[in-house]
Design a protein around this motif. Sequence first.
Motif, PDB file in Angstrom:
ATOM      1  N   VAL A  47       0.860  -1.186   0.000  1.00  0.00           N
ATOM      2  CA  VAL A  47       0.000   0.000   0.000  1.00  0.00           C
ATOM      3  C   VAL A  47       0.892   1.229   0.000  1.00  0.00           C
ATOM      4  O   VAL A  47       1.811   1.345   0.822  1.00  0.00           O
ATOM      5  N   ILE A  48       0.636   2.145  -0.921  1.00  0.00           N
ATOM      6  CA  ILE A  48       1.358   3.414  -0.954  1.00  0.00           C
ATOM      7  C   ILE A  48       0.439   4.499  -0.404  1.00  0.00           C
ATOM      8  O   ILE A  48      -0.554   4.860  -1.047  1.00  0.00           O
ATOM      9  N   PRO A  49       0.731   5.037   0.789  1.00  0.00           N
ATOM     10  CA  PRO A  49      -0.107   6.108   1.343  1.00  0.00           C
ATOM     11  C   PRO A  49       0.290   7.458   0.736  1.00  0.00           C
ATOM     12  O   PRO A  49       1.472   7.790   0.670  1.00  0.00           O
ATOM     13  N   VAL A  50      -0.691   8.206   0.284  1.00  0.00           N
ATOM     14  CA  VAL A  50      -0.403   9.511  -0.324  1.00  0.00           C
ATOM     15  C   VAL A  50      -1.163  10.612   0.399  1.00  0.00           C
ATOM     16  O   VAL A  50      -2.179  10.372   1.045  1.00  0.00           O
ATOM     17  N   GLY A  51      -0.653  11.820   0.257  1.00  0.00           N
ATOM     18  CA  GLY A  51      -1.237  12.944   0.964  1.00  0.00           C
ATOM     19  C   GLY A  51      -2.398  13.602   0.253  1.00  0.00           C
ATOM     20  O   GLY A  51      -3.264  14.211   0.877  1.00  0.00           O
ATOM     21  N   ASP A  52      -2.424  13.483  -1.092  1.00  0.00           N
ATOM     22  CA  ASP A  52      -3.501  14.119  -1.845  1.00  0.00           C
ATOM     23  C   ASP A  52      -3.603  13.501  -3.235  1.00  0.00           C
ATOM     24  O   ASP A  52      -2.822  12.619  -3.610  1.00  0.00           O
ATOM     25  N   MET A  53      -4.571  13.976  -4.003  1.00  0.00           N
ATOM     26  CA  MET A  53      -4.819  13.411  -5.328  1.00  0.00           C
ATOM     27  C   MET A  53      -3.666  13.676  -6.283  1.00  0.00           C
ATOM     28  O   MET A  53      -3.388  12.872  -7.174  1.00  0.00           O
ATOM     29  N   GLY A  54      -2.975  14.800  -6.099  1.00  0.00           N
ATOM     30  CA  GLY A  54      -1.830  15.108  -6.949  1.00  0.00           C
ATOM     31  C   GLY A  54      -0.729  14.082  -6.791  1.00  0.00           C
ATOM     32  O   GLY A  54      -0.159  13.597  -7.780  1.00  0.00           O
ATOM     33  N   GLY A 108      -5.827   9.359   7.735  1.00  0.00           N
ATOM     34  CA  GLY A 108      -4.803   8.362   8.019  1.00  0.00           C
ATOM     35  C   GLY A 108      -3.543   8.474   7.194  1.00  0.00           C
ATOM     36  O   GLY A 108      -2.431   8.441   7.730  1.00  0.00           O
ATOM     37  N   THR A 109      -3.702   8.598   5.876  1.00  0.00           N
ATOM     38  CA  THR A 109      -2.502   8.660   5.040  1.00  0.00           C
ATOM     39  C   THR A 109      -1.741   9.962   5.276  1.00  0.00           C
ATOM     40  O   THR A 109      -0.510   9.995   5.176  1.00  0.00           O
ATOM     41  N   LYS A 110      -2.449  11.006   5.620  1.00  0.00           N
ATOM     42  CA  LYS A 110      -1.775  12.276   5.932  1.00  0.00           C
ATOM     43  C   LYS A 110      -0.985  12.159   7.239  1.00  0.00           C
ATOM     44  O   LYS A 110       0.098  12.752   7.379  1.00  0.00           O
ATOM     45  N   ALA A 111      -1.506  11.401   8.193  1.00  0.00           N
ATOM     46  CA  ALA A 111      -0.779  11.179   9.448  1.00  0.00           C
ATOM     47  C   ALA A 111       0.528  10.435   9.184  1.00  0.00           C
ATOM     48  O   ALA A 111       1.568  10.737   9.790  1.00  0.00           O
ATOM     49  N   ILE A 112       0.497   9.485   8.274  1.00  0.00           N
ATOM     50  CA  ILE A 112       1.713   8.756   7.914  1.00  0.00           C
ATOM     51  C   ILE A 112       2.716   9.703   7.270  1.00  0.00           C
ATOM     52  O   ILE A 112       3.910   9.679   7.590  1.00  0.00           O
ATOM     53  N   ARG A 113       2.246  10.540   6.392  1.00  0.00           N
ATOM     54  CA  ARG A 113       3.151  11.479   5.703  1.00  0.00           C
ATOM     55  C   ARG A 113       3.806  12.445   6.687  1.00  0.00           C
ATOM     56  O   ARG A 113       4.941  12.849   6.485  1.00  0.00           O
TER      57      ARG A 113
END
Length: 246
Positions: A47-54, A108-113
């Motif tokens: 799983v690749i967590p990303v911060g936004d759609m970009g 969640g993915t933003k917390a990882i970033r």
Amino acid sequence: MIDSLDVFSSAHSFQEEDLRDKAVVMIDVLRASSTMVTALHHGAKGVIPVGDMGDASKISHNLDSESFLMSGEKNGIKIDGYDFTNSPLEHTGEEIVNKTVILNTTNGTKAIRRSGHATQIIVGAFLNLNTIVDYLQQIDEEVVLVCAGWRGRLSFEDLLCAGNIIYELCSGKLPVNARDAVKVAFGLYEKFADDIEGSIKSSNYAVRLKGVVSEEDISYCCQRSKLQVLPILNEGIISDFNDKEK
């Protein structure tokens, strides 16, 4: 272990430097953590967590179109053009086997970033609680339980899960020198341990998700130690560390 344990109540309750040289357990019960754990259990390659759609778009352009799936939500709603929402129950079929899931979520993915200075980032949920506890008992670093929260605010279910992890780590007996946030999470778990699902379903975030997220999704996320998955981030990809140990 408890002496070197801390809790942050949301992804905005810490500075990135606060996590330097520490092991982080990111908790987003509803639903990023639960989705990652489930996807890996059912055969996703990573799983690749990303911060936004970009970010998601840039990463997808560098991968073979047959090798990945796009999953995510904005305010609980599926993002246009994505394969799945952030529902763990959508990540159980054959279509995810050996696929990389690019995951974009509100919290969640933003917390990882934001946890990039940590020595390691582990994904925790009720679903893999015992696996997380077993792993934490074996490491030497200071551990921080990072609750993803909701838009910078505390989420009951994340802090409750953190409290459950703490309770198991200290065998139900909290040392008097435990840090304040650890005491709060532990106390919350003690109060609501007898009805995890019921208390989570009455939480602000679960109520907010009604009409957007199925009742089955929330019930599923409340199950404890159902899956023996240890998701750890390595070079931008979360994979099951247990698979590597076999």
